[in-house]
Design a protein around this motif. Sequence first.
Motif, PDB file in Angstrom:
ATOM      1  N   GLY A  37       3.618  12.327  -0.727  1.00  0.00           N
ATOM      2  CA  GLY A  37       3.237  11.377   0.298  1.00  0.00           C
ATOM      3  C   GLY A  37       2.281  10.347  -0.262  1.00  0.00           C
ATOM      4  O   GLY A  37       2.086  10.255  -1.483  1.00  0.00           O
ATOM      5  N   LEU A  38       1.668   9.601   0.646  1.00  0.00           N
ATOM      6  CA  LEU A  38       0.668   8.594   0.289  1.00  0.00           C
ATOM      7  C   LEU A  38      -0.618   8.904   1.030  1.00  0.00           C
ATOM      8  O   LEU A  38      -0.592   9.326   2.188  1.00  0.00           O
ATOM      9  CB  LEU A  38       1.156   7.193   0.676  1.00  0.00           C
ATOM     10  CG  LEU A  38       2.395   6.683  -0.047  1.00  0.00           C
ATOM     11  CD1 LEU A  38       2.869   5.374   0.580  1.00  0.00           C
ATOM     12  CD2 LEU A  38       2.102   6.487  -1.531  1.00  0.00           C
ATOM     13  N   THR A  39      -1.737   8.691   0.365  1.00  0.00           N
ATOM     14  CA  THR A  39      -3.029   8.958   0.970  1.00  0.00           C
ATOM     15  C   THR A  39      -4.055   7.921   0.535  1.00  0.00           C
ATOM     16  O   THR A  39      -3.953   7.361  -0.548  1.00  0.00           O
ATOM     17  CB  THR A  39      -3.535  10.369   0.592  1.00  0.00           C
ATOM     18  OG1 THR A  39      -4.767  10.628   1.277  1.00  0.00           O
ATOM     19  CG2 THR A  39      -3.748  10.527  -0.907  1.00  0.00           C
ATOM     20  N   ARG A  40      -5.024   7.723   1.383  1.00  0.00           N
ATOM     21  CA  ARG A  40      -6.185   6.919   1.017  1.00  0.00           C
ATOM     22  C   ARG A  40      -7.337   7.836   0.619  1.00  0.00           C
ATOM     23  O   ARG A  40      -8.250   7.413  -0.069  1.00  0.00           O
ATOM     24  CB  ARG A  40      -6.605   6.041   2.186  1.00  0.00           C
ATOM     25  CG  ARG A  40      -5.658   4.895   2.441  1.00  0.00           C
ATOM     26  CD  ARG A  40      -6.249   3.931   3.457  1.00  0.00           C
ATOM     27  NE  ARG A  40      -5.508   2.693   3.455  1.00  0.00           N
ATOM     28  CZ  ARG A  40      -4.858   2.222   4.512  1.00  0.00           C
ATOM     29  NH1 ARG A  40      -4.877   2.885   5.649  1.00  0.00           N
ATOM     30  NH2 ARG A  40      -4.210   1.087   4.423  1.00  0.00           N
ATOM     31  N   ASP A  41      -7.273   9.082   1.101  1.00  0.00           N
ATOM     32  CA  ASP A  41      -8.362  10.036   0.878  1.00  0.00           C
ATOM     33  C   ASP A  41      -7.761  11.412   0.591  1.00  0.00           C
ATOM     34  O   ASP A  41      -7.437  12.154   1.526  1.00  0.00           O
ATOM     35  CB  ASP A  41      -9.263  10.084   2.118  1.00  0.00           C
ATOM     36  CG  ASP A  41     -10.437  11.025   1.981  1.00  0.00           C
ATOM     37  OD1 ASP A  41     -10.527  11.772   0.982  1.00  0.00           O
ATOM     38  OD2 ASP A  41     -11.282  11.026   2.897  1.00  0.00           O
ATOM     39  N   PRO A  42      -7.584  11.763  -0.700  1.00  0.00           N
ATOM     40  CA  PRO A  42      -6.948  13.050  -1.020  1.00  0.00           C
ATOM     41  C   PRO A  42      -7.689  14.258  -0.440  1.00  0.00           C
ATOM     42  O   PRO A  42      -7.054  15.226  -0.023  1.00  0.00           O
ATOM     43  CB  PRO A  42      -6.956  13.103  -2.553  1.00  0.00           C
ATOM     44  CG  PRO A  42      -7.244  11.726  -2.998  1.00  0.00           C
ATOM     45  CD  PRO A  42      -7.911  11.004  -1.890  1.00  0.00           C
ATOM     46  N   GLU A  43      -9.000  14.212  -0.409  1.00  0.00           N
ATOM     47  CA  GLU A  43      -9.784  15.332   0.137  1.00  0.00           C
ATOM     48  C   GLU A  43      -9.449  15.553   1.613  1.00  0.00           C
ATOM     49  O   GLU A  43      -9.218  16.681   2.050  1.00  0.00           O
ATOM     50  CB  GLU A  43     -11.273  15.048  -0.036  1.00  0.00           C
ATOM     51  CG  GLU A  43     -12.175  16.199   0.299  1.00  0.00           C
ATOM     52  CD  GLU A  43     -12.308  17.191  -0.831  1.00  0.00           C
ATOM     53  OE1 GLU A  43     -12.290  18.405  -0.540  1.00  0.00           O
ATOM     54  OE2 GLU A  43     -12.430  16.776  -1.980  1.00  0.00           O
ATOM     55  N   ALA A  44      -9.393  14.474   2.392  1.00  0.00           N
ATOM     56  CA  ALA A  44      -9.059  14.577   3.814  1.00  0.00           C
ATOM     57  C   ALA A  44      -7.610  15.011   4.002  1.00  0.00           C
ATOM     58  O   ALA A  44      -7.299  15.802   4.898  1.00  0.00           O
ATOM     59  CB  ALA A  44      -9.313  13.246   4.516  1.00  0.00           C
TER      60      ALA A  44
END
Length: 140
Positions: free
Chosen positions: A122-129
């Motif tokens: 997928g795509l993320t702006r915040d991997p931790e979240a």
Amino acid sequence: MSAPWHAYQYVVLRWVPRVEREEFLNVGVVLHCPELDFLQARTSIDEQRLRAVHRGVDPAAVLTALDHVDRLCSGRAQGGYGAGVRATAYGTREVREDAGTRFGLVKAPRSTVIQPSPVHGGLTRDPEATLAHLLSTLVG
């Protein structure tokens, strides 16, 4: 301006008490975001659910196996391969000690008590979240 999107891959960690029965419980998630050099595992076990699937389960042994995955992801455990040159069917290649190599070890199919799911992305702006969301959604 919002943060940029980054591609990631993840696997769900499955506890498989008896491989021949093909039954499992999701017990963790490993997320790898190469652009950010991010590789982390998050786990959660429910002892009551474990016992419902297999009465003879040793929760401490499951936690030990999951701890090994966490240590491998964080680079605190040797994956048993070492860095250097390896022979392949197509010649040789250099094996590096990095997050991508460690994720490759985690996602490789195996017939042990802790198994990875197929790889998803997928795509993320915040991997931790994103990792926290996946753990909550897929493991509970």
